[in-house]
Design an enzyme around this catalytic site. Structure first.
Site, mmCIF file in Angstrom:
data_model
loop_
_atom_site.group_PDB
_atom_site.id
_atom_site.type_symbol
_atom_site.label_atom_id
_atom_site.label_comp_id
_atom_site.label_asym_id
_atom_site.label_seq_id
_atom_site.Cartn_x
_atom_site.Cartn_y
_atom_site.Cartn_z
ATOM 1 N N SER A 122 1.071 -1.356 -0.300
ATOM 2 C CA SER A 122 -0.206 0.083 -0.048
ATOM 3 C C SER A 122 0.674 1.587 0.370
ATOM 4 C CB SER A 122 -1.116 -0.158 1.271
ATOM 5 O OG SER A 122 -1.617 -0.858 1.351
HETATM 6 N N1 SAH Z 1 0.572 -4.120 4.106
HETATM 7 C C1 SAH Z 1 0.769 -5.254 3.157
HETATM 8 C C2 SAH Z 1 0.368 -5.392 1.881
HETATM 9 C C3 SAH Z 1 -0.616 -6.573 1.434
HETATM 10 S S1 SAH Z 1 -1.688 -6.655 0.445
HETATM 11 C C4 SAH Z 1 2.396 -5.387 2.977
HETATM 12 O O1 SAH Z 1 2.660 -3.725 3.230
HETATM 13 O O2 SAH Z 1 2.612 -5.145 1.921
HETATM 14 C C5 SAH Z 1 -2.966 -7.810 0.624
HETATM 15 C C6 SAH Z 1 -2.343 -8.878 0.899
HETATM 16 O O3 SAH Z 1 -3.767 -9.361 1.944
HETATM 17 C C7 SAH Z 1 -2.217 -9.815 -0.097
HETATM 18 O O4 SAH Z 1 -0.742 -10.260 0.157
HETATM 19 C C8 SAH Z 1 -3.108 -11.001 0.293
HETATM 20 O O5 SAH Z 1 -2.727 -12.702 0.140
HETATM 21 C C9 SAH Z 1 -3.225 -11.196 2.001
HETATM 22 N N2 SAH Z 1 -4.554 -11.485 1.825
HETATM 23 C C10 SAH Z 1 -5.773 -11.432 0.927
HETATM 24 N N3 SAH Z 1 -6.607 -11.750 1.905
HETATM 25 C C11 SAH Z 1 -6.372 -12.610 3.121
HETATM 26 C C12 SAH Z 1 -6.809 -13.725 3.537
HETATM 27 N N4 SAH Z 1 -8.043 -13.889 3.962
HETATM 28 N N5 SAH Z 1 -6.016 -14.506 4.780
HETATM 29 C C13 SAH Z 1 -4.715 -13.198 4.940
HETATM 30 N N6 SAH Z 1 -4.086 -12.832 4.161
HETATM 31 C C14 SAH Z 1 -5.096 -11.952 3.060
#
Ligand code: SAH
Length: 289
Positions: A122
């Site tokens: 993000s």
């Molecule tokens: N804050 C993170 C952003 C990752 S994007 C960073 O700094 O990189 C959001 C993430 O949520 C993705 O990797 C996706 O795979 C994960 N995600 C989506 N649904 C999820 C779930 N039910 N449980 C765990 N992770 C999930």
């Protein structure tokens, strides 16, 4: 907002800063609703660790300089962010170490960036907004740190590293195994940086919609992926005085909004919800891959 950095136990130089995260899978409680705790390094993880290690030597971009992060912090301030502990965490954590080297030059711009598997890290201003909202919760304001945190969607681990500066303990869940492994490798390389991580950090591969009951309740719950409805487990696992911040589909708005839920007392009547900014997060999915 001002505040002290989270009190952490003094550590001898060279000791591991997140021993819990490196424990083998067998140390997780058998009753954990998430699939499993960490596994020992295997080949893909070793590759991720090698990639992460390579990113420690960016070529001539000046990304190791604190001045690069300080400029990002100034922009966050100019955008209205006033939460000093959050600003300090942004000044410390090196975002370029969490993205592919081809994108490292953009790491300190206010932009989201791809991290593989159709997921994104993000943009800093949105992460800063969410973390400062967590800090404004009644419990955190009194303590001066975030206490026990549950993060859903570890991704590449950047926000996890920020949370580790601001909390006593962090449980972070990722449903995609390759990203879970990548985050673990990224955070392991940070471990070599003095003062980089101070919380007890536990990375889990599992479906974050279930939360992680063995370590509940949490003073702060933050999601990096947005669904149609708030999973009931998150509300069940939110401590009194705690706050949840998550992107969620807001039917009235017709798109995603940032939902803030405060727990003032036990039970459904003890919850207060409000919608804030329009946001665009990747979808919250079920199960693991
Ligand atoms: N804050 C993170 C952003 C990752 S994007 C960073 O700094 O990189 C959001 C993430 O949520 C993705 O990797 C996706 O795979 C994960 N995600 C989506 N649904 C999820 C779930 N039910 N449980 C765990 N992770 C999930």
């Amino acid at each position: 907002m001002t505040g002290r950095p989270p009190p952490g136990p003094p550590r001898a130089p060279g000791t591991a800063r997140f021993p819990a995260a490196l424990k083998p899978a067998g140390t997780a409680p058998a009753s954990a609703p998430t699939t499993a705790a960490l596994v020992r390094p295997q080949r893909p993880l070793q590759q991720a660790a090698d990639d992460a290690a390579r990113r420690r030597a960016p070529s001539g971009l000046g990304l190791d300089s604190a001045a690069v992060r300080e400029r990002m912090v100034q922009r966050l301030r100019a955008g209205g962010l006033r939460c000093e502990p959050v600003l300090q965490a942004f000044a410390r954590v090196e975002r370029h170490r969490f993205v592919d080297s081809a994108l490292a030059g953009q790491a300190y711009e206010d932009t989201s960036l791809p991290i593989g598997l159709a997921q994104t890290i993000s943009k800093p201003s949105v992460v800063a907004r969410m973390l400062s909202l967590l800090f404004e919760a009644s419990g955190a304001a009194q303590r001066g740190h975030l206490g026990r945190v549950l993060e859903i969607g570890t991704g590449c681990g950047y926000q996890t590293a920020l949370l580790a500066q601001l909390a006593r303990s962090v449980v972070s869940i990722e449903r995609l195994r390759p990203l879970h492994d990548k985050a673990r490798a990224n955070l392991a390389t940070l471990d070599a940086t003095p003062g980089a991580l101070s919380a007890d950090l536990r990375l889990l591969h599992g479906d974050g919609r279930l939360g992680h009951a063995p370590r509940a309740p949490y003073d702060a719950i933050v999601a990096a992926a947005g669904g149609e409805e708030l999973p009931a487990a998150w509300l069940d696992q939110l401590a009194v005085g705690g706050r949840l911040v998550a992107p969620m589909v807001d039917a009235a708005r017709g798109g995603q909004g940032l939902l803030v839920v405060d727990r003032m007392a036990e039970g459904p009547a003890g919850l207060a919800r409000r919608w804030l900014d329009a946001v665009h997060f990747v979808p919250l999915k079920s199960g693991t891959e």
